[in-house]
Write a protein that holds these residues in place. Structure first.
Motif, PDB file in Angstrom:
ATOM      1  N   GLY A   1      28.793 102.453 117.366  1.00 56.52           N
ATOM      2  CA  GLY A   1      29.209 102.599 116.142  1.00 56.52           C
ATOM      3  C   GLY A   1      29.300 104.530 115.734  1.00 56.52           C
ATOM      4  O   GLY A   1      30.889 104.767 114.979  1.00 56.52           O
ATOM      5  N   ILE A   2      28.947 104.632 115.224  1.00 53.56           N
ATOM      6  CA  ILE A   2      27.796 106.148 115.167  1.00 53.56           C
ATOM      7  C   ILE A   2      28.896 106.680 115.360  1.00 53.56           C
ATOM      8  O   ILE A   2      29.629 108.015 115.224  1.00 53.56           O
ATOM      9  CB  ILE A   2      26.355 105.845 114.207  1.00 53.56           C
ATOM     10  CG1 ILE A   2      26.247 105.712 113.014  1.00 53.56           C
ATOM     11  CG2 ILE A   2      26.545 107.559 114.288  1.00 53.56           C
ATOM     12  CD1 ILE A   2      24.986 105.199 112.756  1.00 53.56           C
ATOM     13  N   VAL A   3      28.406 106.541 116.682  1.00 55.47           N
ATOM     14  CA  VAL A   3      28.645 107.735 117.849  1.00 55.47           C
ATOM     15  C   VAL A   3      30.132 108.271 117.641  1.00 55.47           C
ATOM     16  O   VAL A   3      31.064 108.960 117.776  1.00 55.47           O
ATOM     17  CB  VAL A   3      28.163 107.823 119.362  1.00 55.47           C
ATOM     18  CG1 VAL A   3      29.046 108.568 120.082  1.00 55.47           C
ATOM     19  CG2 VAL A   3      26.779 108.621 118.804  1.00 55.47           C
TER      20      VAL A   3
ATOM     21  N   ASN B   1      32.005 109.537 114.859  1.00 58.48           N
ATOM     22  CA  ASN B   1      31.726 110.746 114.333  1.00 58.48           C
ATOM     23  C   ASN B   1      32.038 111.690 115.747  1.00 58.48           C
ATOM     24  O   ASN B   1      32.993 112.866 115.554  1.00 58.48           O
ATOM     25  CB  ASN B   1      30.196 111.418 114.712  1.00 58.48           C
ATOM     26  CG  ASN B   1      29.527 111.153 113.344  1.00 58.48           C
ATOM     27  OD1 ASN B   1      29.720 111.145 112.140  1.00 58.48           O
ATOM     28  ND2 ASN B   1      28.253 109.974 113.280  1.00 58.48           N
ATOM     29  N   LEU B   2      32.794 110.716 116.798  1.00 58.49           N
ATOM     30  CA  LEU B   2      33.747 111.796 117.645  1.00 58.49           C
ATOM     31  C   LEU B   2      34.809 111.285 117.219  1.00 58.49           C
ATOM     32  O   LEU B   2      35.628 112.169 117.628  1.00 58.49           O
ATOM     33  CB  LEU B   2      33.224 110.759 119.118  1.00 58.49           C
ATOM     34  CG  LEU B   2      34.283 111.786 120.416  1.00 58.49           C
ATOM     35  CD1 LEU B   2      33.416 113.282 120.315  1.00 58.49           C
ATOM     36  CD2 LEU B   2      34.091 110.509 121.253  1.00 58.49           C
ATOM     37  N   GLU B   3      35.365 110.834 116.629  1.00 61.87           N
ATOM     38  CA  GLU B   3      37.161 110.320 115.900  1.00 61.87           C
ATOM     39  C   GLU B   3      37.347 111.122 115.290  1.00 61.87           C
ATOM     40  O   GLU B   3      37.846 111.944 115.318  1.00 61.87           O
ATOM     41  CB  GLU B   3      36.843 109.249 116.003  1.00 61.87           C
ATOM     42  CG  GLU B   3      38.286 108.914 115.064  1.00 61.87           C
ATOM     43  CD  GLU B   3      38.988 107.599 114.563  1.00 61.87           C
ATOM     44  OE1 GLU B   3      40.119 107.256 114.627  1.00 61.87           O
ATOM     45  OE2 GLU B   3      38.156 106.987 114.824  1.00 61.87           O
ATOM     46  N   SER B   4      36.300 111.792 113.982  1.00 66.64           N
ATOM     47  CA  SER B   4      36.534 112.927 113.442  1.00 66.64           C
ATOM     48  C   SER B   4      36.406 114.183 113.543  1.00 66.64           C
ATOM     49  O   SER B   4      37.271 114.922 113.064  1.00 66.64           O
ATOM     50  CB  SER B   4      35.244 112.723 112.403  1.00 66.64           C
ATOM     51  OG  SER B   4      33.933 112.594 112.938  1.00 66.64           O
ATOM     52  N   LEU B   5      35.770 114.556 115.007  1.00 68.86           N
ATOM     53  CA  LEU B   5      35.761 115.645 115.203  1.00 68.86           C
ATOM     54  C   LEU B   5      36.762 115.968 115.818  1.00 68.86           C
ATOM     55  O   LEU B   5      37.583 117.130 115.740  1.00 68.86           O
ATOM     56  CB  LEU B   5      33.930 115.617 116.258  1.00 68.86           C
ATOM     57  CG  LEU B   5      33.720 115.807 115.504  1.00 68.86           C
ATOM     58  CD1 LEU B   5      31.801 115.889 116.876  1.00 68.86           C
ATOM     59  CD2 LEU B   5      33.155 117.888 115.252  1.00 68.86           C
ATOM     60  N   LEU B   6      37.116 115.008 116.687  1.00 63.73           N
ATOM     61  CA  LEU B   6      38.722 115.156 118.194  1.00 63.73           C
ATOM     62  C   LEU B   6      40.123 114.960 116.794  1.00 63.73           C
ATOM     63  O   LEU B   6      40.945 115.639 117.427  1.00 63.73           O
ATOM     64  CB  LEU B   6      38.835 113.923 118.591  1.00 63.73           C
ATOM     65  CG  LEU B   6      37.503 114.228 119.804  1.00 63.73           C
ATOM     66  CD1 LEU B   6      37.571 113.650 120.431  1.00 63.73           C
ATOM     67  CD2 LEU B   6      37.560 116.048 119.929  1.00 63.73           C
ATOM     68  N   SER B   7      39.889 114.141 116.055  1.00 63.01           N
ATOM     69  CA  SER B   7      41.051 113.891 114.747  1.00 63.01           C
ATOM     70  C   SER B   7      41.902 114.503 114.006  1.00 63.01           C
ATOM     71  O   SER B   7      40.838 115.652 113.466  1.00 63.01           O
ATOM     72  CB  SER B   7      41.833 112.420 114.853  1.00 63.01           C
ATOM     73  OG  SER B   7      40.388 112.031 113.906  1.00 63.01           O
TER      74      SER B   7
END
Length: 85
Positions: free
Chosen positions: A25-27, A30-36
């Motif tokens: 969930g944490i990964v 953070n991945l969604e916040s970087l890409l979106s």
């Protein structure tokens, strides 16, 4: 060695699942916040939009309602080819 690890995981699955799900969930977060893109365009509140729509309807001529005008023969719709002229 693998059978011992699998037996340990099988017997303690409740204690292993929560940390694994937390890491995933944490990964993912953070991945969604970087890409979106987090920008959301501004829209008026729904109540204001409704109020404006009601005001526009009240300002129009109440005798000129497009939905109530007679346009064509209602019974002429979906006529089979054998009954057409």
């Amino acid at each position: 060695m693998w059978p011992i690890i699998l037996q340990f995981l099988r017997s303690n699955v409740a204690y292993v699942t929560l940390p694994v799900a937390a890491v995933v969930g944490i990964v993912g977060y953070n991945l969604e916040s970087l890409l979106s893109d987090r920008y959301t365009p501004y829209n008026k509140p729904v109540q204001d939009q409704r109020f404006e729509r009601i005001q526009d309807d009240l300002l129009k001529d109440p005798t000129n309602v497009e939905k109530l005008k007679y346009k064509e023969n209602v019974l002429g719709k979906n006529v089979p080819p054998s009954l057409q002229k």
